[in-house]
Design an enzyme around this catalytic site. Structure first.
Site, PDB file in Angstrom:
ATOM      1  N   ASP A 292       0.870  -1.181   0.000  1.00 40.45           N
ATOM      2  CA  ASP A 292       0.000   0.000   0.000  1.00 40.45           C
ATOM      3  C   ASP A 292       0.901   1.223   0.000  1.00 40.45           C
ATOM      4  O   ASP A 292       1.899   1.276   0.717  1.00 40.45           O
ATOM      5  CB  ASP A 292      -0.857  -0.060   1.278  1.00 40.45           C
ATOM      6  CG  ASP A 292      -1.874   1.054   1.352  1.00 40.45           C
ATOM      7  OD1 ASP A 292      -3.076   0.753   1.186  1.00 40.45           O
ATOM      8  OD2 ASP A 292      -1.479   2.225   1.579  1.00 40.45           O
ATOM      9  N   ILE A 293       0.606   2.210  -0.839  1.00 44.25           N
ATOM     10  CA  ILE A 293       1.446   3.408  -0.908  1.00 44.25           C
ATOM     11  C   ILE A 293       1.253   4.223   0.381  1.00 44.25           C
ATOM     12  O   ILE A 293       0.119   4.387   0.851  1.00 44.25           O
ATOM     13  CB  ILE A 293       1.072   4.267  -2.120  1.00 44.25           C
ATOM     14  CG1 ILE A 293       1.128   3.391  -3.403  1.00 44.25           C
ATOM     15  CG2 ILE A 293       1.998   5.470  -2.268  1.00 44.25           C
ATOM     16  CD1 ILE A 293       0.496   4.045  -4.597  1.00 44.25           C
TER      17      ILE A 293
ATOM     18  N   HIS B 146      -5.893  14.729  -8.338  1.00 44.14           N
ATOM     19  CA  HIS B 146      -6.250  13.343  -8.616  1.00 44.14           C
ATOM     20  C   HIS B 146      -5.536  12.785  -9.833  1.00 44.14           C
ATOM     21  O   HIS B 146      -5.143  11.623  -9.877  1.00 44.14           O
ATOM     22  CB  HIS B 146      -7.768  13.242  -8.795  1.00 44.14           C
ATOM     23  CG  HIS B 146      -8.362  12.087  -8.066  1.00 44.14           C
ATOM     24  ND1 HIS B 146      -8.760  10.943  -8.717  1.00 44.14           N
ATOM     25  CD2 HIS B 146      -8.620  11.893  -6.741  1.00 44.14           C
ATOM     26  CE1 HIS B 146      -9.243  10.089  -7.835  1.00 44.14           C
ATOM     27  NE2 HIS B 146      -9.167  10.650  -6.601  1.00 44.14           N
TER      28      HIS B 146
ATOM     29  N   ASP C 206      -3.352   9.502 -10.158  1.00 45.41           N
ATOM     30  CA  ASP C 206      -3.557   8.432 -11.154  1.00 45.41           C
ATOM     31  C   ASP C 206      -2.249   8.052 -11.824  1.00 45.41           C
ATOM     32  O   ASP C 206      -1.942   6.885 -12.013  1.00 45.41           O
ATOM     33  CB  ASP C 206      -4.562   8.878 -12.230  1.00 45.41           C
ATOM     34  CG  ASP C 206      -6.004   8.755 -11.721  1.00 45.41           C
ATOM     35  OD1 ASP C 206      -6.186   8.270 -10.587  1.00 45.41           O
ATOM     36  OD2 ASP C 206      -6.935   9.136 -12.460  1.00 45.41           O
TER      37      ASP C 206
ATOM     38  N   ARG D 217       7.513 -11.841 -12.256  1.00 42.94           N
ATOM     39  CA  ARG D 217       7.767 -12.767 -13.357  1.00 42.94           C
ATOM     40  C   ARG D 217       6.512 -12.945 -14.209  1.00 42.94           C
ATOM     41  O   ARG D 217       5.423 -12.519 -13.836  1.00 42.94           O
ATOM     42  CB  ARG D 217       8.171 -14.134 -12.786  1.00 42.94           C
ATOM     43  CG  ARG D 217       9.560 -14.176 -12.208  1.00 42.94           C
ATOM     44  CD  ARG D 217       9.867 -15.571 -11.720  1.00 42.94           C
ATOM     45  NE  ARG D 217       8.829 -16.030 -10.769  1.00 42.94           N
ATOM     46  CZ  ARG D 217       9.010 -17.079  -9.970  1.00 42.94           C
ATOM     47  NH1 ARG D 217      10.119 -17.767 -10.013  1.00 42.94           N
ATOM     48  NH2 ARG D 217       8.071 -17.445  -9.132  1.00 42.94           N
TER      49      ARG D 217
ATOM     50  N   GLU E 199      -5.225   2.229  -3.552  1.00 41.73           N
ATOM     51  CA  GLU E 199      -3.774   2.299  -3.722  1.00 41.73           C
ATOM     52  C   GLU E 199      -3.133   1.085  -3.090  1.00 41.73           C
ATOM     53  O   GLU E 199      -2.037   1.134  -2.582  1.00 41.73           O
ATOM     54  CB  GLU E 199      -3.187   3.603  -3.132  1.00 41.73           C
ATOM     55  CG  GLU E 199      -4.034   4.340  -2.136  1.00 41.73           C
ATOM     56  CD  GLU E 199      -4.146   3.625  -0.795  1.00 41.73           C
ATOM     57  OE1 GLU E 199      -5.025   2.734  -0.721  1.00 41.73           O
ATOM     58  OE2 GLU E 199      -3.391   3.944   0.144  1.00 41.73           O
TER      59      GLU E 199
ATOM     60  N   ARG F 153      13.481  -6.665  -3.989  1.00 34.73           N
ATOM     61  CA  ARG F 153      13.598  -5.959  -5.271  1.00 34.73           C
ATOM     62  C   ARG F 153      12.428  -5.008  -5.476  1.00 34.73           C
ATOM     63  O   ARG F 153      12.585  -3.882  -5.910  1.00 34.73           O
ATOM     64  CB  ARG F 153      13.599  -6.974  -6.418  1.00 34.73           C
ATOM     65  CG  ARG F 153      14.995  -7.319  -6.901  1.00 34.73           C
ATOM     66  CD  ARG F 153      14.919  -8.138  -8.173  1.00 34.73           C
ATOM     67  NE  ARG F 153      14.316  -9.451  -7.919  1.00 34.73           N
ATOM     68  CZ  ARG F 153      13.328  -9.975  -8.640  1.00 34.73           C
ATOM     69  NH1 ARG F 153      12.866  -9.321  -9.694  1.00 34.73           N
ATOM     70  NH2 ARG F 153      12.822 -11.147  -8.331  1.00 34.73           N
TER      71      ARG F 153
HETATM   72  N1  GTP Z   1      -5.724   9.413  -7.764  1.00 29.67           N
HETATM   73  C1  GTP Z   1      -6.378   8.334  -7.296  1.00 29.67           C
HETATM   74  N2  GTP Z   1      -6.537   8.240  -5.966  1.00 29.67           N
HETATM   75  C2  GTP Z   1      -7.150   7.133  -5.452  1.00 29.67           C
HETATM   76  C3  GTP Z   1      -7.648   6.114  -6.282  1.00 29.67           C
HETATM   77  N3  GTP Z   1      -8.211   5.162  -5.501  1.00 29.67           N
HETATM   78  C4  GTP Z   1      -8.062   5.581  -4.203  1.00 29.67           C
HETATM   79  N4  GTP Z   1      -7.399   6.780  -4.157  1.00 29.67           N
HETATM   80  C5  GTP Z   1      -7.076   7.577  -3.056  1.00 29.67           C
HETATM   81  O1  GTP Z   1      -6.134   6.918  -2.248  1.00 29.67           O
HETATM   82  C6  GTP Z   1      -6.185   7.512  -0.951  1.00 29.67           C
HETATM   83  C7  GTP Z   1      -6.091   6.471   0.115  1.00 29.67           C
HETATM   84  O2  GTP Z   1      -5.976   7.159   1.308  1.00 29.67           O
HETATM   85  P1  GTP Z   1      -5.902   6.459   2.664  1.00 29.67           P
HETATM   86  O3  GTP Z   1      -6.654   5.221   2.728  1.00 29.67           O
HETATM   87  O4  GTP Z   1      -6.239   7.524   3.750  1.00 29.67           O
HETATM   88  O5  GTP Z   1      -4.399   6.103   2.898  1.00 29.67           O
HETATM   89  P2  GTP Z   1      -3.076   6.875   2.621  1.00 29.67           P
HETATM   90  O6  GTP Z   1      -3.317   8.344   2.378  1.00 29.67           O
HETATM   91  O7  GTP Z   1      -2.299   6.199   1.528  1.00 29.67           O
HETATM   92  O8  GTP Z   1      -2.347   6.695   3.935  1.00 29.67           O
HETATM   93  P3  GTP Z   1      -1.782   5.368   4.463  1.00 29.67           P
HETATM   94  O9  GTP Z   1      -2.266   4.243   3.654  1.00 29.67           O
HETATM   95  O10 GTP Z   1      -2.205   5.308   5.896  1.00 29.67           O
HETATM   96  O11 GTP Z   1      -0.285   5.537   4.303  1.00 29.67           O
HETATM   97  C8  GTP Z   1      -7.526   8.271  -0.885  1.00 29.67           C
HETATM   98  O12 GTP Z   1      -7.282   9.669  -0.846  1.00 29.67           O
HETATM   99  C9  GTP Z   1      -8.222   7.882  -2.156  1.00 29.67           C
HETATM  100  O13 GTP Z   1      -9.030   8.913  -2.653  1.00 29.67           O
HETATM  101  C10 GTP Z   1      -7.490   6.277  -7.689  1.00 29.67           C
HETATM  102  O14 GTP Z   1      -7.877   5.427  -8.490  1.00 29.67           O
HETATM  103  N5  GTP Z   1      -6.823   7.384  -8.137  1.00 29.67           N
END
Ligand code: GTP
Length: 567
Positions: free
Chosen positions: A428-429, A441, A445, A460, A471, A491
């Site tokens: 997860d990012i 946004h 993306d 692979r 994300e 990696r």
């Molecule tokens: N640009 C874009 N954003 C997305 C998409 N799907 C989800 N998101 C965003 O991803 C974010 C996920 O946020 P969170 O669940 O709070 O988690 P986070 O900000 O990554 O923080 P942590 O996971 O706790 O590190 C939200 O702001 C969503 O709107 C997408 O397809 N495109």
């Protein structure tokens, strides 16, 4: 042929007398005034009311066993006298010199005393424009003369058979090919011509000695030729000639109806119609021919053949007509050639048309097959695309959650069956929300796309890479033991950390990710009776929850790291 069979043409020794001469109450032939006749079929000096012509033939002595005189045709009825006795009669001429048309057969007139010079007298009746003998007049042995006439009849029969067979062929082919109208009109015309030719053939008289019946058949089948010709042209051509052809049919029918009415009600013999019809025939067929050339579209080869056929028919009937009127010398079977040409032309056209249809049908089939193949290919392609779309995540092109679960379960079942280790990575990012919030946004993306690309390239061929949620990404690694899985995740972690994306203001975005990994090696080594998770169906779910927990452990411990769970 005349020399071989000892047959002589009777060119000389003829004289004539217009009007009746007494033969019953006193034989007045010696006192009657006779004029020499050079050509017996064109007797000069007929007055309007003369319907009786006497011809005298002085025959020198010959050495005949059974001599007969053969005459092609006589207009119209005749009595022949030799030694003051009637030796031959065709039709009946009354004492008052009246008679009725009895048909136009050929004649074999006996000669009684040919061993010494003798005189034959012909009392001929006609209320027709023509009176006298026509065609060939010869003397010979009866058997020789019959042999000759049969031979000529047989030649005619060959034409008739050709015409008949062609007619049957055209009709049958047409009916099979569902071109009933063209087939029927051409067939009817052929059969009409067959009837006409047969009625006029020398042998018809041998089969049934009823010259009048044959003449009726010959006359009406001849009168109907333009009608059937009109039908053929109407079916064959388009445009103005169709209207002309309809007119020709109507005129012909009206004419035939008029002739029938006149002979039934007005007691006018139908043979008088011949003269009128001959003129009409020329006009009608000329109209049809001109009509054929009036078409706007260019003539095809087949149209040309049809026109050639009509022309041949027209010319041959014209020749027949002229020879009957003595404009031309008597040409036996002149007309029949034209009829045969016509039918063969029609048959050729028909077969050519049939071939053309076959060819265009094949072409059509070919292009249809091609089109079907193209459409099928397009459909298969679109089906493939649709299937792919249904499996893919629309933004990153990675597997979507549903297809990941489907394929993942299959992979795990396989792995269990073959006792192969496997691992599952979930990442997860970190703080992705901030990227969205800070850069929009669209940039978010782009980051996701880039990340998917990196994940794909790092894994692979057989690995299942999936965008599991917003994300959140999952990668299933089949046939991976602990070492493989650890080196992969290392990696991946590096590759993710190396991602940097330039934004509009020149700023660089870098990301980190929290990764959870679950490795199944021991579980496989200990067999399926392992107490932890025997159910294959729930295995994937279990792995995902374990990976999720591991990943959250990373998040909780400050993010950007890897946590592993092994089973
Ligand atoms: N640009 C874009 N954003 C997305 C998409 N799907 C989800 N998101 C965003 O991803 C974010 C996920 O946020 P969170 O669940 O709070 O988690 P986070 O900000 O990554 O923080 P942590 O996971 O706790 O590190 C939200 O702001 C969503 O709107 C997408 O397809 N495109």
């Amino acid at each position: 042929a005349n020399d071989e069979l000892d047959i002589k043409t009777l060119e000389s020794g003829w004289s004539y007398h217009w009007g009746d001469v007494s033969y019953n109450n006193g034989w007045e032939m010696q006192t009657a005034e006779w004029k020499d006749l050079a050509v017996f079929d064109d007797v000069p000096g007929r007055s309007n009311d003369a319907s009786i012509l006497w011809l005298k033939l002085s025959l020198p002595a010959g050495h005949w066993r059974d001599p007969y005189i053969f005459v092609d045709s006589i207009d119209l009825t005749v009595q022949v006298f030799e030694n003051q006795k009637m030796t031959y009669e065709f039709g009946h001429i009354s004492l008052a010199g009246l008679s009725q048309f009895q048909g136009w057969p050929w004649h074999l007139i006996p000669v009684m005393n040919a061993d010494k010079p003798t005189e034959l007298y012909f009392r001929i009746y006609s209320n027709y424009p023509f009176i006298g003998l026509s065609g060939e007049v010869v003397i010979g042995e009866k058997s020789d003369l019959l042999q000759r006439v049969y031979k000529r009849g047989m030649t005619g029969m060959v034409f008739i058979v050709i015409l008949f067979v062609a007619g049957i062929l055209v009709t049958t082919l047409g009916i099979i090919k569902r071109e009933r109208r063209i087939a029927l009109s051409t067939g009817l015309l052929s059969f009409d011509l067959v009837l006409m030719m047969f009625a006029e053939n020398e042998l018809s008289q041998v089969i049934l000695n009823e010259p009048l019946i044959w003449r009726y058949l010959a006359a009406f089948s001849y009168f109907l030729v333009p009608f059937f010709l009109g039908l053929v042209v109407r079916e064959w051509f388009s445009g103005v000639v169709r209207r002309i052809a309809l007119l020709v049919c109507i005129v012909t029918c009206t004419f035939v109806a008029g002739v029938i009415f006149a002979s039934v009600s007005l007691d006018v013999s139908f043979i008088h119609a011949y003269g009128i019809f001959d003129g009409l025939f020329i006009l009608l067929v000329l109209a049809l021919l001109i009509g054929c050339f009036l078409r706007r579209e260019p003539l095809s080869f087949q149209d040309g053949l049809v026109i050639f056929g009509i022309l041949a028919l027209f010319l041959s009937l014209l020749m027949d007509m002229f020879s009957a009127y003595n404009f031309l010398f008597w040409i036996a079977h002149a007309g029949q050639w034209g009829l045969v040409f016509f039918t063969l032309a029609m048959l050729t056209v028909y077969l050519a048309k049939d071939r053309d249809q076959q060819v265009s049908l094949n072409l059509l089939m070919h292009s249809l097959e091609k089109q079907v193949a193209e459409r099928t290919f397009e459909l298969t392609e679109s089906k493939k695309q649709l299937e792919q779309l249904a499996q893919e995540d629309f933004l990153t092109g990675l597997l979507n959650r549903r297809s990941f679960v489907d394929q993942g379960k299959r992979e795990l079942a396989n792995a269990l069956r073959h006792h192969q280790p496997f691992a599952l990575v979930l990442f997860d990012i970190d703080h992705f929300k901030n990227i969205n919030d800070n850069y929009g946004h669209g940039v978010g993306d782009k980051v996701l796309e880039k990340l998917a690309d990196v994940a794909k390239r790092t894994s692979r061929e057989g690995d299942l890479v999936c965008r599991y949620g917003g994300e959140e990404f999952v990668i299933l690694l089949p046939q991976s033991n602990t070492n493989d899985a650890r080196s992969f995740v290392k990696r991946l972690h590096e590759a993710l950390n190396n991602i940097s994306l330039m934004v509009n203001n020149g700023e660089r975005i870098c990301i980190t990710a929290s990764i959870g990994i679950v490795i199944f090696e021991q579980f496989i080594a200990h067999g399926e009776d392992n107490h932890i998770y025997p159910e294959v169906d729930k295995l994937l779910e279990f792995m995902l929850s374990q990976a999720d927990e591991a990943m959250y452990e990373v998040k909780d411990s400050g993010r950007n790291g890897i946590k592993e769970r092994a089973f």
